[in-house]
Each structure stands twice: as C-alpha cells, then as structure tokens.
Design a protein around this motif. Sequence first.
Motif, PDB file in Angstrom:
ATOM      1  N   GLU A 209      11.965 -15.544   9.982  1.00 32.15           N
ATOM      2  CA  GLU A 209      12.750 -16.142  11.064  1.00 32.15           C
ATOM      3  C   GLU A 209      14.134 -15.510  11.189  1.00 32.15           C
ATOM      4  O   GLU A 209      14.686 -15.433  12.280  1.00 32.15           O
ATOM      5  N   SER A 210      14.667 -15.025  10.082  1.00 39.51           N
ATOM      6  CA  SER A 210      16.005 -14.421  10.148  1.00 39.51           C
ATOM      7  C   SER A 210      15.977 -13.054  10.820  1.00 39.51           C
ATOM      8  O   SER A 210      17.004 -12.552  11.274  1.00 39.51           O
ATOM      9  N   SER A 211      14.808 -12.432  10.915  1.00 39.71           N
ATOM     10  CA  SER A 211      14.720 -11.118  11.528  1.00 39.71           C
ATOM     11  C   SER A 211      14.155 -11.165  12.942  1.00 39.71           C
ATOM     12  O   SER A 211      13.961 -10.132  13.567  1.00 39.71           O
TER      13      SER A 211
END
Length: 52
Positions: free
Chosen positions: A2-4
């Motif tokens: 999700e962070s990427s």
Amino acid sequence: MESSLVHEDGFYMMGLPWRDDAVSMPNNIALAHIRLQQLKKKLSREPMLHVK
C-alpha cells in the motif's frame, strides 16, 4: 504494498512486495571473462557451431 501504490496517467502502479530497493549485486566481471574465453575456445573447436 500500500505504501508503494501510485496512480499515474490513469493507471495504478504498485511495487512488488518481495523486492528490496537496496539490492546489492556481486561484481562478476572476472567470471564473465572466463566464460567468454571458454565460449571462444568452444567456437574455435567447432566451426559449424561458430557459423550458426
């Protein structure tokens, strides 16, 4: 993952979860030179293979 997650030009792009950004590759130039020399010897022994 999700962070990427990035939305760019109408498409979503996401990094691979098992990939590390700081990958350290070994220096294998010496091995590459050895393999090149072996290939040259093989091609000089087998002219038909060299033609192909």
